[in-house]
Design an enzyme around this catalytic site. Structure first.
Site, PDB file in Angstrom:
ATOM      1  N   ASN A 208       0.868  -1.189   0.000  1.00 28.63           N
ATOM      2  CA  ASN A 208       0.000   0.000   0.000  1.00 28.63           C
ATOM      3  C   ASN A 208       0.903   1.238   0.000  1.00 28.63           C
ATOM      4  O   ASN A 208       1.493   1.568   1.018  1.00 28.63           O
ATOM      5  CB  ASN A 208      -0.892  -0.051   1.255  1.00 28.63           C
ATOM      6  CG  ASN A 208      -1.738   1.191   1.422  1.00 28.63           C
ATOM      7  OD1 ASN A 208      -1.818   2.041   0.526  1.00 28.63           O
ATOM      8  ND2 ASN A 208      -2.389   1.300   2.572  1.00 28.63           N
ATOM      9  N   TRP A 209       0.973   1.884  -1.150  1.00 29.20           N
ATOM     10  CA  TRP A 209       1.906   3.025  -1.284  1.00 29.20           C
ATOM     11  C   TRP A 209       1.329   4.310  -0.699  1.00 29.20           C
ATOM     12  O   TRP A 209       2.001   5.330  -0.645  1.00 29.20           O
ATOM     13  CB  TRP A 209       2.286   3.240  -2.755  1.00 29.20           C
ATOM     14  CG  TRP A 209       3.072   2.111  -3.369  1.00 29.20           C
ATOM     15  CD1 TRP A 209       3.460   0.946  -2.743  1.00 29.20           C
ATOM     16  CD2 TRP A 209       3.571   2.012  -4.718  1.00 29.20           C
ATOM     17  NE1 TRP A 209       4.163   0.142  -3.615  1.00 29.20           N
ATOM     18  CE2 TRP A 209       4.233   0.779  -4.832  1.00 29.20           C
ATOM     19  CE3 TRP A 209       3.501   2.846  -5.824  1.00 29.20           C
ATOM     20  CZ2 TRP A 209       4.848   0.362  -6.021  1.00 29.20           C
ATOM     21  CZ3 TRP A 209       4.097   2.439  -7.015  1.00 29.20           C
ATOM     22  CH2 TRP A 209       4.770   1.210  -7.103  1.00 29.20           C
ATOM     23  N   LYS A 210       0.074   4.270  -0.305  1.00 25.87           N
ATOM     24  CA  LYS A 210      -0.602   5.434   0.290  1.00 25.87           C
ATOM     25  C   LYS A 210      -0.400   6.687  -0.571  1.00 25.87           C
ATOM     26  O   LYS A 210      -0.334   6.590  -1.792  1.00 25.87           O
ATOM     27  CB  LYS A 210      -0.129   5.630   1.737  1.00 25.87           C
ATOM     28  CG  LYS A 210      -0.291   4.341   2.562  1.00 25.87           C
ATOM     29  CD  LYS A 210      -0.152   4.533   4.035  1.00 25.87           C
ATOM     30  CE  LYS A 210      -0.357   3.210   4.742  1.00 25.87           C
ATOM     31  NZ  LYS A 210      -0.274   3.311   6.197  1.00 25.87           N
TER      32      LYS A 210
ATOM     33  N   HIS B  39      -9.748   1.097   4.727  1.00 25.66           N
ATOM     34  CA  HIS B  39      -8.475   1.300   5.428  1.00 25.66           C
ATOM     35  C   HIS B  39      -8.711   2.226   6.619  1.00 25.66           C
ATOM     36  O   HIS B  39      -9.501   3.178   6.530  1.00 25.66           O
ATOM     37  CB  HIS B  39      -7.425   1.884   4.484  1.00 25.66           C
ATOM     38  CG  HIS B  39      -6.054   1.870   5.100  1.00 25.66           C
ATOM     39  ND1 HIS B  39      -5.661   2.792   6.038  1.00 25.66           N
ATOM     40  CD2 HIS B  39      -5.013   1.012   4.951  1.00 25.66           C
ATOM     41  CE1 HIS B  39      -4.425   2.504   6.432  1.00 25.66           C
ATOM     42  NE2 HIS B  39      -4.012   1.430   5.785  1.00 25.66           N
TER      43      HIS B  39
ATOM     44  N   GLU C   1      -7.092   4.584   7.864  1.00 21.54           N
ATOM     45  CA  GLU C   1      -6.846   6.016   7.642  1.00 21.54           C
ATOM     46  C   GLU C   1      -8.084   6.678   7.045  1.00 21.54           C
ATOM     47  O   GLU C   1      -8.379   7.838   7.322  1.00 21.54           O
ATOM     48  CB  GLU C   1      -5.605   6.202   6.751  1.00 21.54           C
ATOM     49  CG  GLU C   1      -4.319   5.938   7.536  1.00 21.54           C
ATOM     50  CD  GLU C   1      -3.146   5.452   6.695  1.00 21.54           C
ATOM     51  OE1 GLU C   1      -3.205   5.506   5.458  1.00 21.54           O
ATOM     52  OE2 GLU C   1      -2.166   4.986   7.312  1.00 21.54           O
TER      53      GLU C   1
ATOM     54  N   GLU D 187      -5.604  -5.110  10.386  1.00 24.00           N
ATOM     55  CA  GLU D 187      -4.586  -4.094  10.618  1.00 24.00           C
ATOM     56  C   GLU D 187      -4.874  -3.351  11.918  1.00 24.00           C
ATOM     57  O   GLU D 187      -5.695  -2.413  11.937  1.00 24.00           O
ATOM     58  CB  GLU D 187      -4.572  -3.078   9.475  1.00 24.00           C
ATOM     59  CG  GLU D 187      -4.199  -3.666   8.132  1.00 24.00           C
ATOM     60  CD  GLU D 187      -3.635  -2.592   7.206  1.00 24.00           C
ATOM     61  OE1 GLU D 187      -2.508  -2.770   6.727  1.00 24.00           O
ATOM     62  OE2 GLU D 187      -4.304  -1.574   6.985  1.00 24.00           O
TER      63      GLU D 187
ATOM     64  N   GLY E 106       2.264   2.153  10.774  1.00 21.84           N
ATOM     65  CA  GLY E 106       3.226   3.250  10.652  1.00 21.84           C
ATOM     66  C   GLY E 106       3.895   3.621  11.958  1.00 21.84           C
ATOM     67  O   GLY E 106       4.563   4.652  12.059  1.00 21.84           O
TER      68      GLY E 106
ATOM     69  N   SER F 213       3.192  -2.258  10.280  1.00 21.46           N
ATOM     70  CA  SER F 213       4.645  -2.300  10.467  1.00 21.46           C
ATOM     71  C   SER F 213       5.271  -3.650  10.084  1.00 21.46           C
ATOM     72  O   SER F 213       6.217  -4.105  10.724  1.00 21.46           O
ATOM     73  CB  SER F 213       5.016  -1.917  11.899  1.00 21.46           C
ATOM     74  OG  SER F 213       4.612  -0.581  12.172  1.00 21.46           O
TER      75      SER F 213
ATOM     76  N   GLY G  68       2.704  -1.196   4.296  1.00 21.74           N
ATOM     77  CA  GLY G  68       2.723   0.226   3.964  1.00 21.74           C
ATOM     78  C   GLY G  68       4.140   0.707   3.722  1.00 21.74           C
ATOM     79  O   GLY G  68       4.719   0.502   2.647  1.00 21.74           O
ATOM     80  N   GLY G  69       4.715   1.341   4.733  1.00 16.28           N
ATOM     81  CA  GLY G  69       6.028   1.970   4.613  1.00 16.28           C
ATOM     82  C   GLY G  69       7.080   1.109   3.933  1.00 16.28           C
ATOM     83  O   GLY G  69       7.809   1.575   3.038  1.00 16.28           O
TER      84      GLY G  69
HETATM   85  P1  PGA Z   1       2.622   0.229   7.643  1.00 15.09           P
HETATM   86  O1  PGA Z   1       1.157   0.438   7.006  1.00 15.09           O
HETATM   87  O2  PGA Z   1       3.187  -1.040   7.070  1.00 15.09           O
HETATM   88  O3  PGA Z   1       3.411   1.453   7.244  1.00 15.09           O
HETATM   89  O4  PGA Z   1       2.445   0.115   9.123  1.00 15.09           O
HETATM   90  C1  PGA Z   1       0.303  -0.627   6.761  1.00 15.09           C
HETATM   91  C2  PGA Z   1      -1.004  -0.136   6.186  1.00 15.09           C
HETATM   92  O5  PGA Z   1      -1.500   0.914   6.623  1.00 15.09           O
HETATM   93  O6  PGA Z   1      -1.584  -0.761   5.263  1.00 15.09           O
END
Ligand code: PGA
Length: 251
Positions: free
Chosen positions: A9-11, A95, A97, A167, A173, A212, A233-234
């Site tokens: 997930n490149w956000k 998600h 967020e 998640e 993050g 993470s 994500g990251g």
């Molecule tokens: P993260 O994000 O790996 O940076 O914790 C995961 C996500 O939000 O899908």
């Protein structure tokens, strides 16, 4: 036997130049044959990524879609039918967020899930609890309710063409990861909730862990019986790191 899926997930990251670099890096990765790999760039970069990774066997998804599947007068939104036309195979829905920062409700999440499926896209439904909810002992209740709202509206068979991602919000993050045992407990509960309506669907659906995930913890997490890969994500913004996570899912 469920085929593991590792999804990046490149956000809201990337420029044309940095995306080109990431595509290049991903092209150089040895990806295990038994693992499905997908990336979710920003909508702006979907076509660039499709062109760059078309022959690499990496599926492309979007991070969101509109609640209505058809095109129409809805400024700023992207319809699932447009994503399908562009070449996307999947779409993230719910998600945290979007749920927490943009106020997306279970009703909207469910409509997006249905919109995606009606256009032949696979929805990847994200569920998870906040730290306050976990500390109040409400993890299974919160995750169960998020899942139940989709099951009740669309029926268990909808999960025959979907992926679930657990998640925990506190692990996203933050560098904090759920322990493999903590995650497994929730994954097993998700599968049990689905199994209460269809053992067959529950047994086949992939439940990914996100929060993470990195190369250093991926193998341990993916080794748990109900964890079928990761939503990353990251660490997915680094091709070598993401490649290593994909390989961990194949071992
Ligand atoms: P993260 O994000 O790996 O940076 O914790 C995961 C996500 O939000 O899908």
């Amino acid at each position: 036997m469920r085929r593991p899926l590792v999804a990046g997930n490149w956000k809201m990251h990337g420029t044309r130049a940095s995306v080109a670099e990431l595509i290049n890096g991903l092209r150089q990765q040895v990806l295990p044959a038994g693992v499905e790999v997908a990336v979710f760039p920003s909508c702006l970069h979907v076509v660039q990524v499709l062109d760059g990774l078309a022959d690499k066997g990496v599926a492309i998804g979007a991070q969101n879609c509109a609640v209505d599947p058809a095109q129409g007068a809805l400024t700023g939104e992207v319809a699932a039918s447009q994503l399908q036309d562009a070449g996307c195979a999947l779409v993230l829905v719910g998600h945290s967020e979007r749920r927490l920062l943009l106020g997306e409700t279970d009703v909207e999440v469910t409509r997006k899930f249905a919109a995606a499926q009606s256009c032949g896209l696979t929805p990847l439904l994200c569920v998870g609890e906040t730290l306050v909810q976990r500390e109040a002992g409400k993890t299974l209740e919160v995750v169960g309710a998020q899942l139940a709202s989709v099951i009740e509206a669309l029926g268990i068979e909808a999960f025959a063409r979907a992926v679930v991602a657990y998640e925990p919000v506190w692990a996203i993050g933050s560098g904090l990861t759920a322990s493999p045992e903590q995650a497994q407990l929730v994954h097993a509960a998700i599968r049990a909730q689905l199994a209460a309506q269809s053992a067959e669907v529950a047994c086949a659906v992939r439940v990914l862990y996100g929060g993470s995930v990195k190369a250093a913890n991926a193998a341990e997490l993916f080794g748990m019986p109900d964890i079928d890969g990761g939503l990353v994500g990251g660490a997915s913004l680094n091709a070598d790191e993401f490649g290593a996570i994909c390989r961990a899912a194949g071992s």
